[in-house]
Motif scaffolding. Structure first.
Motif, short mmCIF file in Angstrom:
data_model
loop_
_atom_site.label_atom_id
_atom_site.label_comp_id
_atom_site.label_asym_id
_atom_site.label_seq_id
_atom_site.Cartn_x
_atom_site.Cartn_y
_atom_site.Cartn_z
N LYS A 73 0.84 -1.20 0.00
CA LYS A 73 0.00 0.00 0.00
C LYS A 73 0.87 1.25 0.00
O LYS A 73 0.60 2.22 -0.72
CB LYS A 73 -0.93 -0.02 1.23
N TYR A 74 1.93 1.22 0.79
CA TYR A 74 2.87 2.34 0.84
C TYR A 74 3.51 2.55 -0.53
O TYR A 74 3.62 3.70 -1.01
CB TYR A 74 3.94 2.08 1.90
N GLN A 75 3.93 1.49 -1.18
CA GLN A 75 4.55 1.58 -2.50
C GLN A 75 3.59 2.22 -3.51
O GLN A 75 3.99 3.05 -4.32
CB GLN A 75 4.96 0.20 -3.02
N ALA A 76 2.33 1.82 -3.44
CA ALA A 76 1.33 2.35 -4.39
C ALA A 76 1.03 3.82 -4.13
O ALA A 76 0.79 4.58 -5.07
CB ALA A 76 0.05 1.53 -4.29
N GLU A 77 1.05 4.25 -2.87
CA GLU A 77 0.68 5.63 -2.52
C GLU A 77 1.88 6.54 -2.32
O GLU A 77 1.71 7.74 -2.09
CB GLU A 77 -0.17 5.61 -1.25
N GLN A 78 3.07 6.01 -2.41
CA GLN A 78 4.28 6.75 -2.08
C GLN A 78 4.41 8.06 -2.85
O GLN A 78 4.76 9.10 -2.27
CB GLN A 78 5.51 5.87 -2.35
N VAL A 79 4.12 8.07 -4.12
CA VAL A 79 4.29 9.29 -4.94
C VAL A 79 3.28 10.37 -4.54
O VAL A 79 3.52 11.55 -4.77
CB VAL A 79 4.17 8.98 -6.45
N LEU A 80 2.17 9.98 -3.95
CA LEU A 80 1.14 10.95 -3.57
C LEU A 80 1.35 11.52 -2.16
O LEU A 80 0.68 12.49 -1.79
CB LEU A 80 -0.25 10.29 -3.63
N LEU A 81 2.24 10.90 -1.38
CA LEU A 81 2.42 11.29 0.02
C LEU A 81 3.47 12.39 0.16
O LEU A 81 4.44 12.45 -0.60
CB LEU A 81 2.85 10.08 0.86
N SER A 82 3.26 13.23 1.17
CA SER A 82 4.28 14.25 1.48
C SER A 82 5.47 13.56 2.15
O SER A 82 5.38 12.40 2.56
CB SER A 82 3.68 15.30 2.42
N ASP A 83 6.58 14.27 2.28
CA ASP A 83 7.77 13.69 2.91
C ASP A 83 7.47 13.23 4.34
O ASP A 83 7.91 12.16 4.76
CB ASP A 83 8.91 14.72 2.93
N GLU A 84 6.73 14.03 5.06
CA GLU A 84 6.38 13.69 6.45
C GLU A 84 5.50 12.43 6.49
O GLU A 84 5.71 11.53 7.31
CB GLU A 84 5.66 14.87 7.11
N ALA A 85 4.53 12.35 5.61
CA ALA A 85 3.64 11.19 5.57
C ALA A 85 4.41 9.93 5.17
O ALA A 85 4.16 8.83 5.71
CB ALA A 85 2.49 11.44 4.60
N ARG A 86 5.36 10.07 4.24
CA ARG A 86 6.20 8.92 3.84
C ARG A 86 7.02 8.42 5.03
O ARG A 86 7.10 7.21 5.27
CB ARG A 86 7.13 9.33 2.69
N ARG A 87 7.66 9.35 5.74
CA ARG A 87 8.46 8.95 6.91
C ARG A 87 7.58 8.26 7.96
O ARG A 87 8.00 7.29 8.57
CB ARG A 87 9.14 10.17 7.53
#
Length: 172
Positions: A73-87
């Motif tokens: 799920k993280y891989q699929a949404e990674q491009v849409l997430l902000s840096d903070e949300a990714r971390r």
């Protein structure tokens, strides 16, 4: 003179062999695994432990599946997430992995729950078997009894010295 010397030498050799024979050590061999596996209580304990271990392995596998789903799920949404949300998501995944590794260690580690349960269920049976072996050795005058089922380095053993059946009969 020579005849007396031969008689004396022969007598000394005979005395030496007789004295060595009286100091001979008595040795026997048993197969502790065979003895344990013939005890129904031990078989039941092993079955119980095997079932518990299988259940725990399945639970841990399910937790790893959850982690895999989180990562996908993280891989699929990674491009849409902000840096903070990714971390944050990466931390969540790493925390979950750490949690599952701890669970695995708590259940299957050297001081884990499975080891403790094995000690509680199997140890009393093993103690009974070892006590029977010790009693047998004392009754029959054996100096050493080796376990042929362990990795004791025994390469050859004469079946004449195998007293496994005697110990089984003593436990009945």
């Amino acid at each position: 003179m020579k005849a007396n010397l031969k008689k004396l030498t022969s007598t000394l050799v005979l005395v030496l062999f007789v004295s060595l024979a009286t100091y001979a050590q008595r040795i026997a061999i048993v197969d502790v695994n065979k003895i344990l596996e013939s005890i129904e209580e031990y078989q039941n304990a092993q079955t119980q432990l095997d079932n518990l271990a299988a259940q725990w392995r399945q639970e841990i596998a399910q937790e790893y599946d959850v982690i895999k789903g989180m990562y996908n799920k993280y891989q699929a949404e990674q491009v849409l997430l902000s840096d903070e949300a990714r971390r944050q998501r990466e931390e969540q995944i790493m925390d979950k992995e750490k949690e599952v590794r701890e669970l695995q260690k708590d259940r299957f580690g050297p001081d884990g729950e499975l080891f403790k349960r094995r000690q509680g269920l199997v140890r009393p049976i093993q103690d009974r078997v070892y006590a029977a072996i010790e009693s047998y050795a004392q009754e029959r005058g054996y100096d050493f009894i080796f376990d042929k089922s362990s990795a004791s380095g025994m390469i050859f053993s004469n079946s004449e010295y195998d007293k496994t059946t005697d110990i089984l009969n003593k436990l009945k």
